[in-house]
Design an enzyme around this catalytic site. Structure first.
Site, PDB file in Angstrom:
ATOM      1  N   ASP A 283      -5.464 -15.868   3.475  1.00  0.00           N
ATOM      2  CA  ASP A 283      -5.217 -15.540   4.883  1.00  0.00           C
ATOM      3  C   ASP A 283      -5.955 -16.568   5.757  1.00  0.00           C
ATOM      4  O   ASP A 283      -6.849 -17.287   5.290  1.00  0.00           O
ATOM      5  CB  ASP A 283      -5.645 -14.097   5.199  1.00  0.00           C
ATOM      6  CG  ASP A 283      -4.926 -13.563   6.451  1.00  0.00           C
ATOM      7  OD1 ASP A 283      -4.288 -14.355   7.168  1.00  0.00           O
ATOM      8  OD2 ASP A 283      -5.008 -12.347   6.714  1.00  0.00           O
TER       9      ASP A 283
HETATM   10  C1  BGC Z   1      -3.213 -12.291   9.574  1.00  0.00           C
HETATM   11  C2  BGC Z   1      -2.061 -12.425   8.605  1.00  0.00           C
HETATM   12  C3  BGC Z   1      -1.057 -13.407   9.135  1.00  0.00           C
HETATM   13  C4  BGC Z   1      -1.757 -14.716   9.384  1.00  0.00           C
HETATM   14  C5  BGC Z   1      -0.829 -15.814   9.847  1.00  0.00           C
HETATM   15  C6  BGC Z   1      -3.769 -13.621  10.011  1.00  0.00           C
HETATM   16  O1  BGC Z   1      -4.640 -13.493  11.072  1.00  0.00           O
HETATM   17  O2  BGC Z   1      -4.211 -11.506   8.995  1.00  0.00           O
HETATM   18  O3  BGC Z   1      -1.482 -11.172   8.378  1.00  0.00           O
HETATM   19  O4  BGC Z   1       0.004 -13.530   8.254  1.00  0.00           O
HETATM   20  O5  BGC Z   1      -2.749 -14.526  10.347  1.00  0.00           O
HETATM   21  O6  BGC Z   1      -0.407 -15.615  11.137  1.00  0.00           O
END
Ligand code: BGC
Length: 745
Positions: A283
């Site tokens: 993530d």
């Molecule tokens: C989130 C994810 C997301 C990623 C990309 C993160 O802050 O936890 O769920 O897919 O950002 O946008």
């Protein structure tokens, strides 16, 4: 100039592979051969490049193009538009040495331009067929804008409505979540990943993220192994079994080890046990965040721990790119780890057909089509849950001529889309106000918002709302939360209606008109202060683009409500976590303890797992939801009293629609393992069926249970069933059930 021989060689290898051996080897074997032949051509730098994902929103400047040219990037998220996406792809294909296509990801969470209900709302439909359809539409719309890969489905089990991301989750139950996981994989990925209208799915956030202590986002999680395997992992396992191509490691620290550096979950469980062969993306900056977690001393150690654990691609932070070369050079890690990661990434790129069809075409008649909107309307109607309907105030009777539409969410085109609806546009939303104005033939619609937003505390507008209500026969009151009050990093400690909404309800009760509360929210709210004042409550979550028509259909009875809660609703914040599949304890809750009067001596009689000042039961249980009709459950029949380990227990139940409407019912099957080597939940969902029954008709509904359904993971990680007595419950929700029992021998 130097790149020519490589390209020639690569082309020859591919040609040979595709011409001669097609008949003899499978598609998968062919892909493995292609991967191997490509890998041998790659420099270490190019391999590590494949493992880097950057965000256009964060990193965009001209150097990005150079990085692509140098083969230092394998993926982007949030490419701004199709033209930019294709230009970046062109550079990768024409100007980089090995011409490896980039993969473009984006958060297409509950629709792309056509926004469907938030995932928690979709879960309330208990309709995998519709969820699959919605995901397929999202894939088609997104792929027409050059998106190859979505960061969905979110599969985190969530038992805490304070947590803002419960909106994105499938709710509290592992069985329902697993069914939805499978449906979303099928929807996004279709039958053929090379089909340009499908996209790769990403099961996230691996794992346990939803168990954040206190409901605060990113918070610590402590989950014993059996609980992890029985509750938090099944939805991911189902995702992998269904062919989901990528997994996202999470932000949380799980039992002391951050999940983006967690060998036990990423390598042992995901790779070794489940044989996952797609790739793992971390993530956003979660690899670098292992430093503030206190798990890594610096970025080099973060890169090392991430790769050793099994992260293949790093999102946004660049610890791997910056430090893997020296870690390999000084012998800290072996290049074989990098090879494995790159193979996983290339495998997905090949499977998606990116080598054959790297560019995306802008397609016509894909976005917001009539069909897409029809599905959005349908799933929104099935997502709404009727919590209360005193004196059958709904559906609205034909005698009602004047309808007051009140409340801050009656005409909130952005808010009805909910969290994570990046590409949804408010101008495409049909708000409830608009729908009621346009669709309620022969009715007078009197609109007065009362409050400007859900958090508005200004009481001025309330007077006008009261005046509007006085002119009406019935009040439709659109209450709840703005979209921004749920989602990532948007947790709340108080779950009541924000702003002056409770005062608005209070003021309207004075009119004596029937009040129908339609709640738009990203989570279960605590409605205790207003519930008694409302004649009916329709819980609509954030229903998406077609909120208005969907709610109109339900309120006028064109469609009968059929949604059921995918999560328990607390009576008060102090009850959290409250979930149906809890353990019994040695002293299950008893009523006596609540009747202690002042001055009573301390007396252990009646001591139980209860509160002094609140009921122990949730306000609305998991699986709950009313209809305009009623269903009667009877005649539960089991094929045997005792089954063996190889048998299937057949269960039949008679369900009668005893009301006046043809309607859908969600029939739920639960079991309880009465005693076992580790304690078991008081109920566990093991099956459900959504069926249509005409008014007055009866239907036999059948389920089957095998030993697999009776098994659990113990503290050693073994999956087993133990002989003994089981209870079985079939019902309309997790509380109102009829019961039978049987033995496993
Ligand atoms: C989130 C994810 C997301 C990623 C990309 C993160 O802050 O936890 O769920 O897919 O950002 O946008």
């Amino acid at each position: 100039m130097k790149k020519q021989p490589f390209i020639l060689l690569l082309t020859i290898v591919f040609l040979l592979l595709s011409c001669n051996q097609k008949a003899k080897i499978s598609k998968d074997e062919m892909i493995e051969k292609k991967i191997d032949s490509l890998l041998v051509l790659m420099t270490l730098e190019e391999k590590i490049g494949q493992m880097q994902q950057l965000s256009i929103s964060r990193h965009f400047n001209d150097t990005v193009y150079d990085l692509v040219r140098q083969g230092k990037i394998g993926s982007f998220l949030n490419a701004r538009n199709l033209a930019m996406r294709n230009e970046l792809q062109r550079i990768a294909l024409e100007e980089s040495r090995l011409r490896i296509p980039l993969i473009f990801g984006r958060d297409v969470i509950h629709g792309y331009k056509t926004i469907f209900p938030i995932p928690l709302g979709q879960a309330a439909s208990w309709n995998p067929v519709l969820v699959e359809k919605a995901s397929a539409i999202a894939a088609k719309e997104a792929s027409s804008d050059g998106i190859d890969w979505t960061f969905a489905p979110m599969l985190d089990i969530a038992r805490d409505p304070r947590w803002g991301r419960i909106a994105e989750s499938p709710g509290e139950d592992p069985f329902l979540a697993s069914m939805l996981a499978r449906a979303m994989v099928r929807g996004f990925q279709g039958e053929d990943l090379t089909d340009p209208s499908t996209i790769a799915a990403c099961g996230k956030h691996f794992v346990g993220y939803g168990a954040a202590e206190g409901g605060k986002d990113y918070n610590t999680t402590l989950i014993p192994e059996a609980e992890l395997r029985n509750i938090y992992l099944p939805s991911f396992k189902a995702f992998v079994e269904e062919g989901g191509q990528t997994i996202m490691s999470a932000f949380n620290d799980l039992n002391g080890i951050p999940t983006s550096g967690n060998e036990f979950t990423l390598r042992q469980i995901l790779r070794n046990e489940w044989r996952f062969d797609g790739f793992v993306v971390s993530d956003w900056e979660s690899v670098a965040e292992m430093i503030p977690h206190g798990y890594c001393k610096d970025e080099a150690e973060a890169a090392q721990k991430a790769i050793l654990a099994g992260v293949d691609m790093e999102m946004v932070s660049q610890t791997m790119q910056d430090h893997l070369p020296s870690l390999i050079q000084n012998g800290t890690i072996s290049e074989s780890f990098i090879n494995l990661a790159v193979k996983n990434i290339l495998r997905v790129k090949f499977r998606l057909g990116l080598f054959e069809k790297p560019y995306a075409d802008s397609l016509e008649n894909v976005i917001l089509t009539e069909d897409n909107l029809k599905t959005a309307r349908e799933i929104a109607t099935e997502s709404c849950v009727l919590l209360k309907n005193e004196d059958n105030v709904l559906p609205i009777k034909s005698s009602v001529k004047r309808i007051a539409v009140i409340g801050p969410l009656a005409d909130a085109p952005l808010d009805q889309l909910g969290t994570w609806a990046f590409d949804g546009r408010p101008e495409n939303s049909v708000t409830p106000l608009k729908a009621f104005q346009e669709m309620s033939e022969g009715k007078k619609i009197i609109y007065s918002p009362g409050l400007k937003t859900s958090r508005d505390k200004d009481m001025e507008g309330i007077k006008q709302a009261v005046a509007a209500a006085r002119q009406s026969d019935i009040v439709l009151l659109f209450l709840g939360e703005e979209a921004i009050l749920s989602g990532e990093a948007h947790s709340r400690a108080f779950l009541n209606l924000p702003g002056a909404q409770e005062q608005l309800v209070e003021a309207l009760t004075k009119t004596g008109k029937p009040l129908v509360g339609i709640i738009l929210a990203g989570r279960p709210l605590v409605l205790s202060k207003i519930e008694d004042k409302l004649s009916a409550i329709l819980y609509a979550w954030h229903p998406g683009t077609m909120a208005g028509p969907a709610i109109h259909d339900l309120v006028f009875g064109k469609v009968v409500p059929s949604g059921k809660l995918p999560v328990s609703f607390p009576r008060a914040e102090g009850q959290i976590p409250v979930y149906y599949n809890h353990k019994n304890t040695g002293r299950p809750p008893r009523e006596e303890q609540r009747n202690i009067t002042p001055g009573d001596p301390m007396n252990p009689v009646g001591f139980s797992a209860n509160y002094l000042d609140l009921d122990y039961l949730p306000r609305y249980p998991f699986g709950y939801g009313l209809s305009y009709t009623s269903f009667d459950y009877s005649n539960i029949l089991l094929s045997a009293d005792t089954i063996g380990f190889k048998d299937t227990l057949d269960i039949e139940i008679l369900i009668k629609n005893t009301g006046a409407y043809d309607a859908q019912e969600i029939v739920q099957l639960y079991i309880r393992d009465i005693y076992a080597s580790i304690t078991q939940p008081v109920k566990e969902l093991k099956g459900f069926k959504k069926i249509m029954i005409s008014a007055g008709d009866s239907l036999n509904v059948n389920f089957g249970l095998t030993v697999n359904d009776l098994s659990f993971y113990d503290n050693e990680g073994s999956f087993l069933a133990e002989p003994g007595r089981f209870e079985l419950f079939v019902g309309k929700n997790s509380r109102e059930t009829i019961k039978a029992s049987f033995y496993l021998k």
